[in-house]
Design a protein around this motif. Structure first.
Motif, PDB file in Angstrom:
ATOM      1  N   VAL A 185       0.914  -1.295  -0.139  1.00  0.00           N
ATOM      2  CA  VAL A 185       0.062   0.042  -0.083  1.00  0.00           C
ATOM      3  C   VAL A 185       0.850   1.195  -0.116  1.00  0.00           C
ATOM      4  O   VAL A 185       0.514   2.230  -0.740  1.00  0.00           O
ATOM      5  N   ASP A 186       1.906   1.451   0.684  1.00  0.00           N
ATOM      6  CA  ASP A 186       2.792   2.413   0.796  1.00  0.00           C
ATOM      7  C   ASP A 186       3.516   2.702  -0.434  1.00  0.00           C
ATOM      8  O   ASP A 186       3.745   3.840  -1.015  1.00  0.00           O
ATOM      9  N   ALA A 187       4.067   1.610  -1.078  1.00  0.00           N
ATOM     10  CA  ALA A 187       4.568   1.587  -2.400  1.00  0.00           C
ATOM     11  C   ALA A 187       3.523   2.166  -3.533  1.00  0.00           C
ATOM     12  O   ALA A 187       3.996   2.928  -4.153  1.00  0.00           O
ATOM     13  N   ALA A 188       2.460   1.934  -3.479  1.00  0.00           N
ATOM     14  CA  ALA A 188       1.309   2.352  -4.358  1.00  0.00           C
ATOM     15  C   ALA A 188       1.090   3.614  -3.993  1.00  0.00           C
ATOM     16  O   ALA A 188       1.164   4.651  -5.132  1.00  0.00           O
ATOM     17  N   ARG A 189       1.139   4.196  -2.992  1.00  0.00           N
ATOM     18  CA  ARG A 189       0.786   5.658  -2.443  1.00  0.00           C
ATOM     19  C   ARG A 189       1.947   6.365  -2.878  1.00  0.00           C
ATOM     20  O   ARG A 189       1.773   7.500  -3.488  1.00  0.00           O
ATOM     21  N   PHE A 190       3.099   6.112  -2.388  1.00  0.00           N
ATOM     22  CA  PHE A 190       4.178   7.210  -2.533  1.00  0.00           C
ATOM     23  C   PHE A 190       5.205   6.853  -3.635  1.00  0.00           C
ATOM     24  O   PHE A 190       5.770   7.889  -4.033  1.00  0.00           O
ATOM     25  N   TRP A 222      -6.543   7.674  -0.334  1.00  0.00           N
ATOM     26  CA  TRP A 222      -7.616   6.839   0.103  1.00  0.00           C
ATOM     27  C   TRP A 222      -7.211   5.516   0.415  1.00  0.00           C
ATOM     28  O   TRP A 222      -7.462   4.733   1.441  1.00  0.00           O
ATOM     29  N   LEU A 223      -6.199   4.912  -0.589  1.00  0.00           N
ATOM     30  CA  LEU A 223      -5.779   3.652  -0.380  1.00  0.00           C
ATOM     31  C   LEU A 223      -5.042   3.270   0.850  1.00  0.00           C
ATOM     32  O   LEU A 223      -5.202   2.325   1.382  1.00  0.00           O
ATOM     33  N   GLY A 224      -4.512   4.349   1.492  1.00  0.00           N
ATOM     34  CA  GLY A 224      -3.716   4.344   2.909  1.00  0.00           C
ATOM     35  C   GLY A 224      -4.430   3.712   3.775  1.00  0.00           C
ATOM     36  O   GLY A 224      -4.018   2.915   4.786  1.00  0.00           O
ATOM     37  N   TRP A 225      -6.048   3.930   3.986  1.00  0.00           N
ATOM     38  CA  TRP A 225      -6.773   3.610   4.842  1.00  0.00           C
ATOM     39  C   TRP A 225      -6.878   1.982   4.854  1.00  0.00           C
ATOM     40  O   TRP A 225      -7.475   1.479   5.972  1.00  0.00           O
ATOM     41  N   VAL A 226      -6.404   1.271   3.959  1.00  0.00           N
ATOM     42  CA  VAL A 226      -6.415   0.026   4.282  1.00  0.00           C
ATOM     43  C   VAL A 226      -5.129  -0.529   5.207  1.00  0.00           C
ATOM     44  O   VAL A 226      -5.441  -1.688   5.925  1.00  0.00           O
ATOM     45  N   LEU A 234       0.561   7.621  11.536  1.00  0.00           N
ATOM     46  CA  LEU A 234      -0.449   7.181  12.159  1.00  0.00           C
ATOM     47  C   LEU A 234      -1.914   7.399  11.435  1.00  0.00           C
ATOM     48  O   LEU A 234      -2.566   6.387  11.815  1.00  0.00           O
ATOM     49  N   SER A 235      -1.975   8.232  10.779  1.00  0.00           N
ATOM     50  CA  SER A 235      -3.317   8.493  10.156  1.00  0.00           C
ATOM     51  C   SER A 235      -3.326   8.721   8.764  1.00  0.00           C
ATOM     52  O   SER A 235      -3.239   9.553   8.312  1.00  0.00           O
ATOM     53  N   PRO A 236      -3.360   7.574   8.083  1.00  0.00           N
ATOM     54  CA  PRO A 236      -3.321   6.122   8.205  1.00  0.00           C
ATOM     55  C   PRO A 236      -1.835   5.742   8.644  1.00  0.00           C
ATOM     56  O   PRO A 236      -1.031   6.388   8.223  1.00  0.00           O
ATOM     57  N   PRO A 237      -1.785   4.546   9.491  1.00  0.00           N
ATOM     58  CA  PRO A 237      -0.446   3.904   9.508  1.00  0.00           C
ATOM     59  C   PRO A 237       0.418   3.612   8.408  1.00  0.00           C
ATOM     60  O   PRO A 237      -0.048   3.308   7.283  1.00  0.00           O
ATOM     61  N   THR A 238       1.878   3.903   8.604  1.00  0.00           N
ATOM     62  CA  THR A 238       2.768   3.526   7.458  1.00  0.00           C
ATOM     63  C   THR A 238       3.488   2.539   7.807  1.00  0.00           C
ATOM     64  O   THR A 238       3.350   2.023   8.979  1.00  0.00           O
ATOM     65  N   LEU A 239       4.204   2.108   6.878  1.00  0.00           N
ATOM     66  CA  LEU A 239       5.395   1.069   7.156  1.00  0.00           C
ATOM     67  C   LEU A 239       6.051   1.580   8.172  1.00  0.00           C
ATOM     68  O   LEU A 239       6.694   0.691   8.926  1.00  0.00           O
ATOM     69  N   ALA A 240       6.490   2.771   8.339  1.00  0.00           N
ATOM     70  CA  ALA A 240       7.430   3.101   9.311  1.00  0.00           C
ATOM     71  C   ALA A 240       6.989   2.884  10.553  1.00  0.00           C
ATOM     72  O   ALA A 240       7.421   2.474  11.444  1.00  0.00           O
ATOM     73  N   ALA A 241       5.598   3.234  10.773  1.00  0.00           N
ATOM     74  CA  ALA A 241       4.987   3.233  12.126  1.00  0.00           C
ATOM     75  C   ALA A 241       4.858   1.566  12.520  1.00  0.00           C
ATOM     76  O   ALA A 241       4.876   1.159  13.524  1.00  0.00           O
ATOM     77  N   VAL A 242       4.751   0.930  11.301  1.00  0.00           N
ATOM     78  CA  VAL A 242       4.585  -0.784  11.631  1.00  0.00           C
ATOM     79  C   VAL A 242       6.042  -1.271  11.941  1.00  0.00           C
ATOM     80  O   VAL A 242       6.120  -2.260  12.887  1.00  0.00           O
ATOM     81  N   ALA A 243       7.139  -0.887  11.571  1.00  0.00           N
ATOM     82  CA  ALA A 243       8.191  -1.194  11.671  1.00  0.00           C
ATOM     83  C   ALA A 243       8.786  -0.904  13.063  1.00  0.00           C
ATOM     84  O   ALA A 243       9.279  -1.584  13.942  1.00  0.00           O
ATOM     85  N   PHE A 244       8.307   0.302  13.384  1.00  0.00           N
ATOM     86  CA  PHE A 244       8.559   0.880  14.890  1.00  0.00           C
ATOM     87  C   PHE A 244       7.720   0.111  15.903  1.00  0.00           C
ATOM     88  O   PHE A 244       8.358  -0.345  16.901  1.00  0.00           O
ATOM     89  N   GLY A 245       6.659  -0.121  15.370  1.00  0.00           N
ATOM     90  CA  GLY A 245       5.688  -1.223  16.377  1.00  0.00           C
ATOM     91  C   GLY A 245       6.214  -2.540  16.448  1.00  0.00           C
ATOM     92  O   GLY A 245       6.327  -2.968  17.664  1.00  0.00           O
ATOM     93  N   LEU A 246       7.004  -3.299  15.317  1.00  0.00           N
ATOM     94  CA  LEU A 246       7.749  -4.229  15.585  1.00  0.00           C
ATOM     95  C   LEU A 246       8.727  -4.100  16.616  1.00  0.00           C
ATOM     96  O   LEU A 246       8.917  -5.245  17.453  1.00  0.00           O
TER      97      LEU A 246
END
Length: 382
Positions: free
Chosen positions: A192-197, A204-208, A269-281
């Protein structure tokens, strides 16, 4: 002959010690206190983080608007690294739900009944919040509040509800969370991030990612419950997550702040990004690695009593903490924009003043807890 009466302070201290011992003794021997400690730390992290990085600014024209010191002082972004603890909450939620569902199945409790009970515990605290703010909004409109002010207040109050919606959906997915695992949703977030950025897909795809991103720590929690996410995996998550988040911020153009910042083109965070997910990991890995130490710490009766109290009313604290901040802010408006309260958060003076206001926020939250906390613990059918 009776001895002299104990001084009031000594008596209160004795009563408190007895209460602490009763709480400790009433806790089932098999309860994993590390999970409760992690959940308590996650809730307190979110509450404190919001109080520190969220500001209501008095524009001087009868309107309040939302702002953040992170917009004016971007070098404070590391504060968000410490206090953005949602991934830990989802990790613990996945663990507890997976264990609870497994136990329910052993007792012959059907899935739909287990889910209904779980969702009821989540939804009960929302009822008084909705009731109070429906009345408050009507009073504000009748009193001539500007639409911008009403919008700013309601955004703060309602913002925690997105969490409940996502958490409820993931709770419903508990039977397949471990099967899905963290890697499939992680790949979905990356795509999703690759598609957006990179490919110019619509925003709106980011809300997935709202579902996919938080499924990563939730599924890790389910794996942890099954013994599939232990120290080696936790260390890998910590290192890979930290390195990945740093690389995405330094070279990938992602924001350094792990919370939303007003006026920022991209939010982690709104919507979450790959960076937020990596940080959460990385947070999840650290949480699992610290679990043994937290377990030993929570074995102390005094510590456990505090942890148990926070967990007993975790959703009340989470849902009402923005209301507490709003009440104190509105109470200060007649005195003009005060440092840390109503003034623009554009300097270190504001940050220092806001730290001084935290006890007042905590006191207001304690009042909300006393008034609305019982709704969270009301038994079914009451």
């Amino acid at each position: 002959m009776t001895g002299p009466a104990a001084p009031p302070l000594a008596k209160r201290t004795t009563d408190l010690r007895k209460l602490v011992r009763r709480v400790d003794a009433a806790t089932p021997a098999g309860r994993d206190r590390a999970l409760d400690t992690l959940r308590g730390l996650a809730v307190l992290g979110v509450v404190t983080g919001h109080w520190l990085v969220t500001a209501l600014v008095d524009t001087g024209h009868g309107t309040l608007t939302g702002d953040s010191p992170l917009r004016h002082l971007p070098w404070l972004a590391p504060v968000s690294w410490v206090l953005q603890t949602l991934a830990v909450f989802f990790l613990v939620g996945g663990h507890v739900a997976a264990k609870g569902l497994a136990g329910a199945r052993r007792r012959g409790v059907p899935y739909h009944r287990w889910l209904r009970e779980r969702l009821a515990r989540l939804s009960r605290p929302v009822v008084p919040l909705a009731a109070v703010w429906t009345v408050a909004a009507a009073v504000l409109v009748a009193g001539g509040a500007e639409p911008g002010t009403l919008g700013a207040l309601l955004r703060l109050v309602l913002s925690p509800l997105w969490f409940l919606v996502v958490f409820a959906a993931l709770t419903a997915a508990t039977p397949i969370a471990a099967w899905i695992g963290p890697f499939r949703p992680l790949l979905a977030v990356a795509c999703v991030d690759a598609a957006r950025f990179a490919l110019g897909a619509p925003a709106w795809l980011g809300w997935v990612n709202v579902a996919a991103a938080w499924l990563v720590p939730y599924a890790l929690g389910a794996w942890w419950a099954e013994g599939r996410f232990e120290r080696r995996g936790a260390l890998c998550a910590l290192v890979c997550g930290a390195v990945g988040a740093a690389a995405l911020v330094v070279w990938g153009g992602y924001p350094a702040s792990m919370v939303g910042v007003p006026g920022q083109a991209v939010s982690n965070l709104s919507p979450p990004t790959l960076a937020a997910v990596a940080f959460g990991l990385a947070q999840c890995g650290a949480a699992v690695l610290l679990a043994d130490r937290l377990r030993r710490l929570a074995a102390r009766p005094v510590v456990w009593a505090a942890v148990a109290l926070v967990n007993l009313f975790a959703m009340t604290l989470f849902l009402w903490h923005q209301t507490a901040m709003i009440v104190i802010t509105l109470a200060g408006l007649p005195f003009g924009p005060l440092p840390g309260l109503g003034a623009s958060p554009d300097g270190l003076g504001w940050v220092a003043a806001r730290l001084c206001w935290l006890p007042a926020f905590a006191l207001a939250l304690a009042v909300c807890w006393a008034a609305f906390g019982p709704a969270e613990r009301r038994p079914e059918g009451a």
